[in-house]
Design a protein around this motif. Structure first.
Motif, PDB file in Angstrom:
ATOM      1  N   MET A   1      -7.640  15.807  11.120  1.00 24.20           N
ATOM      2  CA  MET A   1      -7.800  14.930   9.952  1.00 24.20           C
ATOM      3  C   MET A   1      -7.053  13.630  10.200  1.00 24.20           C
ATOM      4  O   MET A   1      -5.853  13.630  10.398  1.00 24.20           O
ATOM      5  CB  MET A   1      -7.174  15.583   8.713  1.00 24.20           C
ATOM      6  CG  MET A   1      -7.699  16.939   8.407  1.00 24.20           C
ATOM      7  SD  MET A   1      -9.281  16.779   7.578  1.00 24.20           S
ATOM      8  CE  MET A   1      -9.998  18.352   7.999  1.00 24.20           C
ATOM      9  N   MET A   2      -7.798  12.514  10.148  1.00 19.21           N
ATOM     10  CA  MET A   2      -7.166  11.233  10.457  1.00 19.21           C
ATOM     11  C   MET A   2      -7.537  10.241   9.361  1.00 19.21           C
ATOM     12  O   MET A   2      -8.669  10.243   8.892  1.00 19.21           O
ATOM     13  CB  MET A   2      -7.709  10.762  11.814  1.00 19.21           C
ATOM     14  CG  MET A   2      -7.097   9.502  12.340  1.00 19.21           C
ATOM     15  SD  MET A   2      -7.538   9.270  14.106  1.00 19.21           S
ATOM     16  CE  MET A   2      -9.317   9.193  14.051  1.00 19.21           C
ATOM     17  N   GLY A   3      -6.588   9.416   8.948  1.00 18.99           N
ATOM     18  CA  GLY A   3      -6.907   8.426   7.922  1.00 18.99           C
ATOM     19  C   GLY A   3      -6.169   7.127   8.202  1.00 18.99           C
ATOM     20  O   GLY A   3      -5.151   7.122   8.890  1.00 18.99           O
ATOM     21  N   ALA A   4      -6.704   6.021   7.677  1.00 24.55           N
ATOM     22  CA  ALA A   4      -6.048   4.721   7.865  1.00 24.55           C
ATOM     23  C   ALA A   4      -6.232   3.900   6.606  1.00 24.55           C
ATOM     24  O   ALA A   4      -7.196   4.078   5.865  1.00 24.55           O
ATOM     25  CB  ALA A   4      -6.658   3.984   9.051  1.00 24.55           C
ATOM     26  N   GLU A   5      -5.292   2.997   6.362  1.00 25.58           N
ATOM     27  CA  GLU A   5      -5.449   2.073   5.247  1.00 25.58           C
ATOM     28  C   GLU A   5      -4.680   0.797   5.563  1.00 25.58           C
ATOM     29  O   GLU A   5      -3.744   0.811   6.360  1.00 25.58           O
ATOM     30  CB  GLU A   5      -4.970   2.710   3.942  1.00 25.58           C
ATOM     31  CG  GLU A   5      -3.509   3.064   3.928  1.00 25.58           C
ATOM     32  CD  GLU A   5      -3.083   3.741   2.614  1.00 25.58           C
ATOM     33  OE1 GLU A   5      -2.109   3.276   2.024  1.00 25.58           O
ATOM     34  OE2 GLU A   5      -3.728   4.726   2.200  1.00 25.58           O
ATOM     35  N   PRO A   6      -5.080  -0.348   4.941  1.00 26.97           N
ATOM     36  CA  PRO A   6      -4.386  -1.597   5.220  1.00 26.97           C
ATOM     37  C   PRO A   6      -2.981  -1.585   4.640  1.00 26.97           C
ATOM     38  O   PRO A   6      -2.767  -1.040   3.552  1.00 26.97           O
ATOM     39  CB  PRO A   6      -5.257  -2.659   4.521  1.00 26.97           C
ATOM     40  CG  PRO A   6      -6.171  -1.928   3.618  1.00 26.97           C
ATOM     41  CD  PRO A   6      -6.234  -0.500   4.039  1.00 26.97           C
ATOM     42  N   GLY A   7      -2.045  -2.164   5.377  1.00 20.63           N
ATOM     43  CA  GLY A   7      -0.662  -2.277   4.899  1.00 20.63           C
ATOM     44  C   GLY A   7      -0.337  -3.735   4.601  1.00 20.63           C
ATOM     45  O   GLY A   7      -1.220  -4.541   4.335  1.00 20.63           O
ATOM     46  N   LYS A   8       0.953  -4.064   4.694  1.00 18.20           N
ATOM     47  CA  LYS A   8       1.391  -5.421   4.350  1.00 18.20           C
ATOM     48  C   LYS A   8       0.861  -6.443   5.360  1.00 18.20           C
ATOM     49  O   LYS A   8       0.704  -6.126   6.538  1.00 18.20           O
ATOM     50  CB  LYS A   8       2.923  -5.487   4.362  1.00 18.20           C
ATOM     51  CG  LYS A   8       3.583  -4.644   3.291  1.00 18.20           C
ATOM     52  CD  LYS A   8       5.057  -5.004   3.149  1.00 18.20           C
ATOM     53  CE  LYS A   8       5.849  -4.707   4.423  1.00 18.20           C
ATOM     54  NZ  LYS A   8       6.724  -3.554   4.326  1.00 18.20           N
ATOM     55  N   PRO A   9       0.616  -7.696   4.917  1.00 13.72           N
ATOM     56  CA  PRO A   9       0.217  -8.742   5.865  1.00 13.72           C
ATOM     57  C   PRO A   9       1.355  -9.012   6.862  1.00 13.72           C
ATOM     58  O   PRO A   9       2.525  -8.824   6.528  1.00 13.72           O
ATOM     59  CB  PRO A   9      -0.001  -9.972   4.975  1.00 13.72           C
ATOM     60  CG  PRO A   9      -0.090  -9.460   3.574  1.00 13.72           C
ATOM     61  CD  PRO A   9       0.692  -8.186   3.533  1.00 13.72           C
ATOM     62  N   TRP A  10       0.968  -9.446   8.066  1.00 10.60           N
ATOM     63  CA  TRP A  10       1.985  -9.876   9.030  1.00 10.60           C
ATOM     64  C   TRP A  10       2.575 -11.184   8.515  1.00 10.60           C
ATOM     65  O   TRP A  10       1.843 -12.072   8.093  1.00 10.60           O
ATOM     66  CB  TRP A  10       1.356 -10.117  10.410  1.00 10.60           C
ATOM     67  CG  TRP A  10       0.731  -8.900  11.024  1.00 10.60           C
ATOM     68  CD1 TRP A  10      -0.593  -8.675  11.195  1.00 10.60           C
ATOM     69  CD2 TRP A  10       1.398  -7.751  11.574  1.00 10.60           C
ATOM     70  NE1 TRP A  10      -0.807  -7.451  11.803  1.00 10.60           N
ATOM     71  CE2 TRP A  10       0.397  -6.861  12.052  1.00 10.60           C
ATOM     72  CE3 TRP A  10       2.741  -7.376  11.704  1.00 10.60           C
ATOM     73  CZ2 TRP A  10       0.698  -5.637  12.648  1.00 10.60           C
ATOM     74  CZ3 TRP A  10       3.032  -6.150  12.306  1.00 10.60           C
ATOM     75  CH2 TRP A  10       2.030  -5.303  12.773  1.00 10.60           C
ATOM     76  N   LEU A  11       3.879 -11.319   8.540  1.00 15.20           N
ATOM     77  CA  LEU A  11       4.507 -12.561   8.060  1.00 15.20           C
ATOM     78  C   LEU A  11       4.380 -13.648   9.122  1.00 15.20           C
ATOM     79  O   LEU A  11       4.180 -13.359  10.302  1.00 15.20           O
ATOM     80  CB  LEU A  11       5.982 -12.312   7.740  1.00 15.20           C
ATOM     81  CG  LEU A  11       6.224 -11.228   6.680  1.00 15.20           C
ATOM     82  CD1 LEU A  11       7.697 -10.916   6.539  1.00 15.20           C
ATOM     83  CD2 LEU A  11       5.634 -11.676   5.342  1.00 15.20           C
ATOM     84  N   SER A  12       4.555 -14.906   8.691  1.00 13.75           N
ATOM     85  CA  SER A  12       4.307 -16.016   9.633  1.00 13.75           C
ATOM     86  C   SER A  12       5.249 -15.968  10.835  1.00 13.75           C
ATOM     87  O   SER A  12       4.838 -16.247  11.959  1.00 13.75           O
ATOM     88  CB  SER A  12       4.426 -17.360   8.913  1.00 13.75           C
ATOM     89  OG  SER A  12       5.699 -17.433   8.290  1.00 13.75           O
ATOM     90  N   GLY A  13       6.503 -15.594  10.632  1.00 12.50           N
ATOM     91  CA  GLY A  13       7.427 -15.573  11.773  1.00 12.50           C
ATOM     92  C   GLY A  13       7.420 -14.262  12.541  1.00 12.50           C
ATOM     93  O   GLY A  13       8.154 -14.084  13.516  1.00 12.50           O
TER      94      GLY A  13
END
Length: 360
Positions: free
Chosen positions: A320-332
């Motif tokens: 069983m495998m799942g994925a979801e979007p997390g936080k945006p990458w910050l500019s730095g």
């Protein structure tokens, strides 16, 4: 994807597992008798002399005890467990039962994998219950011997989000550290703490969020230092797995330190600063899970994918495998991937090469 409000409405479930005689039942009794303002439903697979004295529990606490009829959790419990959980849900929704969380105590010989999978397989269960964590109790005095003799015990360690070591007062500091190092090699992402059941802080055992994808992917630094002696300086490589592989690939390749403990279950980490091609990665992981799913205990990662400006969070149990979007990458911030795989005799070289071929 579930928002925070949805998650808050769900009933959290803790799976309590551990070596025979390590003190699981003592811990469970303590959780039930100590007043902490929470009502708990316990699902216990009554098996052997370890079963809790039911009269004691029903008299002393308002918790509802649900026994699994078939005894052993490891073979046929999956259907039984689903029925039990659905029955609890129906009775709770009808107002006949009042509980806020569930603890499932497995037998000392059980592999927690099928129990975990139940929470991903059935939609009704997945919508109502939130699998919080697997807690494994290890006995400091007999832990080494149990790990040597029983692969089930290694699996219990491999699945854990938190490992509690009991009876530390019966061993020397050196023996404790040797056991701790071995547990870290089997599972570098579980936190490990010694515990005296008379005074374990219950708050540290509930609400661990081990299966929540947003929880940080912490890996014990001791493991990284052993895997790469220069771990502190390896972040600039595209990847850092240039070692040759022998037949031990897939558990620790520092067998020269630990020749006498050739554990079946082990872990490895994959990191890269290059982005993955999402389609290639999905295809590769799908294939890996088909082939090695039964031997994969837990796998988890923060992924850097081409064309997506936020981190992707992924995890799995067996197939069983799942994925979801997390936080945006910050500019730095330098986007990068970190994945950890825990399983039985996994061929690290195949995983690593395959993942490298999915990089852009």
């Amino acid at each position: 994807m579930k928002g925070a409000d949805d998650l808050n409405k769900m009933v959290p479930v803790t799976i309590l597992t551990g070596f025979l005689g390590a003190g699981k039942t003592t811990l469970l009794k303590r959780i039930l008798t100590e007043y902490h303002g929470r009502r708990i439903a316990v699902i216990e697979n009554e098996f052997g002399p370890e079963g809790i004295d039911n009269d004691l529990l029903v008299q002393d606490s308002e918790e509802e005890i649900v026994e699994l009829s078939n005894g052993c959790v490891c073979c046929t419990v999956r259907g039984d467990l689903m029925r039990t959980l659905n029955d609890l849900r129906t009775r709770r929704q009808a107002g006949d039962l009042n509980f806020e969380r569930v603890i499932i105590e497995t037998t000392g010989m059980a592999n927690p994998g099928p129990v975990c999978q139940t929470f991903f397989m059935d939609d009704e269960i997945a919508d109502y219950y939130r699998l919080d964590a697997v807690i494994t109790v290890v006995d400091a005095k007999h832990g080494m011997g149990t790990l040597d003799k029983q692969e089930e015990a290694q699996k219990q360690v491999g699945f854990a989000d938190k490992i509690l070591i009991s009876k530390k007062d019966l061993v020397t500091e050196e023996e404790y550290q040797a056991l701790r190092s071995r547990l870290v090699r089997i599972n570098p992402r579980a936190s490990i703490m010694p515990v005296h059941f008379g005074e374990a802080d219950i708050k540290q055992l509930l609400d661990i969020s081990g299966f929540n994808l947003n929880t940080i992917l912490d890996i014990d630094p001791e493991f990284l230092a052993e895997e790469h002696p220069d771990a502190a300086h390896d972040h600039h490589h595209g990847h850092d797995h240039g070692h040759e592989c022998d037949e031990h690939c897939g558990h620790h390749h520092h067998d020269h330190h630990h020749a006498h403990h050739d554990d079946q279950i082990g872990a490895f980490v994959f990191r890269s600063n290059k982005a993955f091609d999402p389609e290639r990665l999905e295809e590769f992981l799908g294939g890996i899970v088909q082939v090695y799913g039964p031997d994969l205990m837990r796998y988890k990662g923060i992924l850097y994918l081409k064309g997506i400006n936020r981190r992707m969070l992924f995890q799995g149990v067996h197939m069983m495998m799942g994925a979801e979007p997390g936080k945006p990458w910050l500019s730095g911030e330098k986007p990068s991937t970190k994945m950890v795989f825990i399983g039985r005799k996994l061929p690290q070289e195949i995983f690593t090469r395959g993942l490298e071929q999915c990089l852009v």
